[in-house]
Design an enzyme around this catalytic site. Sequence first.
Site, PDB file in Angstrom:
ATOM      1  N   ASN A 110     -15.428  -3.023   1.080  1.00 34.64           N
ATOM      2  CA  ASN A 110     -14.108  -3.593   0.392  1.00 34.64           C
ATOM      3  C   ASN A 110     -14.218  -5.239   0.221  1.00 34.64           C
ATOM      4  O   ASN A 110     -15.091  -5.807   0.876  1.00 34.64           O
ATOM      5  CB  ASN A 110     -12.883  -3.326   1.258  1.00 34.64           C
ATOM      6  CG  ASN A 110     -12.614  -1.787   1.774  1.00 34.64           C
ATOM      7  OD1 ASN A 110     -12.123  -1.045   0.694  1.00 34.64           O
ATOM      8  ND2 ASN A 110     -13.107  -1.319   2.940  1.00 34.64           N
ATOM      9  N   ASN A 127       0.852  -1.017  -0.059  1.00 32.96           N
ATOM     10  CA  ASN A 127       0.025   0.026  -0.066  1.00 32.96           C
ATOM     11  C   ASN A 127       0.920   1.181   0.024  1.00 32.96           C
ATOM     12  O   ASN A 127       1.863   1.371   1.059  1.00 32.96           O
ATOM     13  CB  ASN A 127      -0.989   0.145   1.384  1.00 32.96           C
ATOM     14  CG  ASN A 127      -2.221  -0.435   0.934  1.00 32.96           C
ATOM     15  OD1 ASN A 127      -2.848  -0.574   1.996  1.00 32.96           O
ATOM     16  ND2 ASN A 127      -2.712  -0.221  -0.205  1.00 32.96           N
ATOM     17  N   GLU A 174     -10.207  -2.588  -3.316  1.00 27.31           N
ATOM     18  CA  GLU A 174     -10.261  -1.549  -2.055  1.00 27.31           C
ATOM     19  C   GLU A 174     -11.272  -0.498  -2.698  1.00 27.31           C
ATOM     20  O   GLU A 174     -11.084   0.126  -3.888  1.00 27.31           O
ATOM     21  CB  GLU A 174      -9.029  -0.699  -1.884  1.00 27.31           C
ATOM     22  CG  GLU A 174      -8.173  -1.669  -0.873  1.00 27.31           C
ATOM     23  CD  GLU A 174      -7.308  -0.784   0.023  1.00 27.31           C
ATOM     24  OE1 GLU A 174      -7.772   0.275   0.666  1.00 27.31           O
ATOM     25  OE2 GLU A 174      -6.115  -1.306   0.050  1.00 27.31           O
ATOM     26  N   ARG A 175     -12.138  -0.507  -1.857  1.00 27.90           N
ATOM     27  CA  ARG A 175     -13.240   0.729  -2.196  1.00 27.90           C
ATOM     28  C   ARG A 175     -12.390   2.327  -2.071  1.00 27.90           C
ATOM     29  O   ARG A 175     -11.591   2.298  -1.008  1.00 27.90           O
ATOM     30  CB  ARG A 175     -14.374   0.879  -1.080  1.00 27.90           C
ATOM     31  CG  ARG A 175     -15.460   1.743  -0.840  1.00 27.90           C
ATOM     32  CD  ARG A 175     -16.222   1.753   0.169  1.00 27.90           C
ATOM     33  NE  ARG A 175     -15.605   2.190   1.450  1.00 27.90           N
ATOM     34  CZ  ARG A 175     -16.294   2.294   2.650  1.00 27.90           C
ATOM     35  NH1 ARG A 175     -17.669   2.299   2.519  1.00 27.90           N
ATOM     36  NH2 ARG A 175     -15.699   2.748   3.619  1.00 27.90           N
ATOM     37  N   ASN A 229      -8.745   8.498   0.874  1.00 27.31           N
ATOM     38  CA  ASN A 229      -8.479   7.726  -0.166  1.00 27.31           C
ATOM     39  C   ASN A 229      -8.198   8.346  -1.490  1.00 27.31           C
ATOM     40  O   ASN A 229      -8.347   9.634  -1.645  1.00 27.31           O
ATOM     41  CB  ASN A 229      -9.675   6.761  -0.517  1.00 27.31           C
ATOM     42  CG  ASN A 229      -9.975   5.596   0.464  1.00 27.31           C
ATOM     43  OD1 ASN A 229      -8.954   4.811   0.616  1.00 27.31           O
ATOM     44  ND2 ASN A 229     -11.080   5.239   0.871  1.00 27.31           N
ATOM     45  N   ASN A 274      -2.873  -0.026   6.975  1.00 27.52           N
ATOM     46  CA  ASN A 274      -1.500   0.195   6.507  1.00 27.52           C
ATOM     47  C   ASN A 274      -0.999   1.525   6.468  1.00 27.52           C
ATOM     48  O   ASN A 274       0.146   1.726   6.722  1.00 27.52           O
ATOM     49  CB  ASN A 274      -1.360  -0.394   5.148  1.00 27.52           C
ATOM     50  CG  ASN A 274      -1.233  -2.044   5.075  1.00 27.52           C
ATOM     51  OD1 ASN A 274      -0.885  -2.474   5.998  1.00 27.52           O
ATOM     52  ND2 ASN A 274      -1.811  -2.719   4.079  1.00 27.52           N
ATOM     53  N   CYS A 325      -4.100  -4.564   2.152  1.00 26.17           N
ATOM     54  CA  CYS A 325      -5.164  -3.938   2.720  1.00 26.17           C
ATOM     55  C   CYS A 325      -5.048  -4.357   4.160  1.00 26.17           C
ATOM     56  O   CYS A 325      -5.365  -5.445   4.411  1.00 26.17           O
ATOM     57  CB  CYS A 325      -6.526  -4.136   2.076  1.00 26.17           C
ATOM     58  SG  CYS A 325      -7.705  -3.302   3.052  1.00 26.17           S
ATOM     59  N   GLY A 326      -4.664  -3.592   5.062  1.00 21.86           N
ATOM     60  CA  GLY A 326      -4.249  -3.922   6.329  1.00 21.86           C
ATOM     61  C   GLY A 326      -5.715  -4.261   7.142  1.00 21.86           C
ATOM     62  O   GLY A 326      -5.724  -5.365   7.681  1.00 21.86           O
ATOM     63  N   CYS A 343      -7.594   3.216   7.889  1.00 21.80           N
ATOM     64  CA  CYS A 343      -6.676   2.427   6.935  1.00 21.80           C
ATOM     65  C   CYS A 343      -5.483   2.061   7.662  1.00 21.80           C
ATOM     66  O   CYS A 343      -4.596   2.902   8.026  1.00 21.80           O
ATOM     67  CB  CYS A 343      -6.316   3.367   5.675  1.00 21.80           C
ATOM     68  SG  CYS A 343      -4.768   2.514   4.752  1.00 21.80           S
TER      69      CYS A 343
END
Length: 353
Positions: free
Chosen positions: A249, A85, A267-268, A133, A144, A277-278, A142
């Site tokens: 997501n 990411n 990912e949305r 985003n 990450n 994606c964490g 988020c």
Amino acid sequence: MAAERGRGRGGLHRLPPGGRDGQVRARDAAAGRRRRVRGHRRGRRQDLRLPGDRGRPGGQRERAGQRGPHRGAVSRFYKLSGSGNDFLALAEPAQPPGPETIRAWCRRGVSLGGDGLFLLRRAEGGVVMEYFNSDGYLADLCLNGTRCAAQLAFHLGWAEGSVRLRTGAGEVFARRVDESRVAVELPVPAEPPQEMTVEAGGALWTGYQLLVGVPHFVVLWASGLETVPVRELGALLRRHPAFGPPGTNVNFVRFPSQDRMEIRTYERGVEDETLSCGSGVLAGSAVGIFLGRARFPLHVTTQGGFELEVTDLPGWRWSLAGDARVVAEGELLAGALASPAPPPWAAAGAPLA
């Protein structure tokens, strides 16, 4: 290509029926078999009840349109990567960039590129992080990005060894594992995964819906993840009416063994597959624990090739640890704001020849 059907359920209690639109079947657990996704068994449970959406559904907030583009407001930036990411970051900017600016900066091939952008500011007892985003939307969480924000705080000398970050989803504790790895700790998800089946692309897809700061839909994939049509199927599921206007997501996961998980995520907000994606890793882990398919410590391989580790901590908490690096810092120039419109064939969604 078919998703793997859930099996070996651990009997954890389900989310209450949501009354959503679209073709969806929610399957309730058998009566009398009610347990939760568990963290460490010692100590009192603290559920992950993140209030940061401020009353808005889905943990993705309104566009910051009232702020305007502020095209000349900032110039210094940092570029960070967390297990694939990648993020742009501004440290204590005089003014936050507007959504048009964020979209321009995050556009790959045209500008700096990134999955998102975060603002970081010092505050009493730690730091405050505000995450956007790449589409210009504010998002509550988020993970990450949060790990990268902690690494930036260490890099800037704002913290040493550990730091508390205030996010839109609540406070997160982070610690430095080594020079290139950061771990975050947070409560076990408040509600167990809800099994549901939706129709997309002419087929039925069974997965598990849950909230880890932001909504996730986890699909178990029976064969190798190289067979997953992430962009095509992910886009259909991400906007399915069953998940309401905010969408979700979408994660495709596989458990080669109880201590290993493989994951790919649509990912949305990025509207594409990302290399990691964490929060998706935690969502997939929760489903694995729920079904009895996984155990801690759980080693997770992402599309970026990095490995994340999810561990169980005392006090109903989980830890997510892995790669988080400051890879560059520099000065934003006017050319970074270029934002050409897509060509007609891209706007029309015409298929490639």
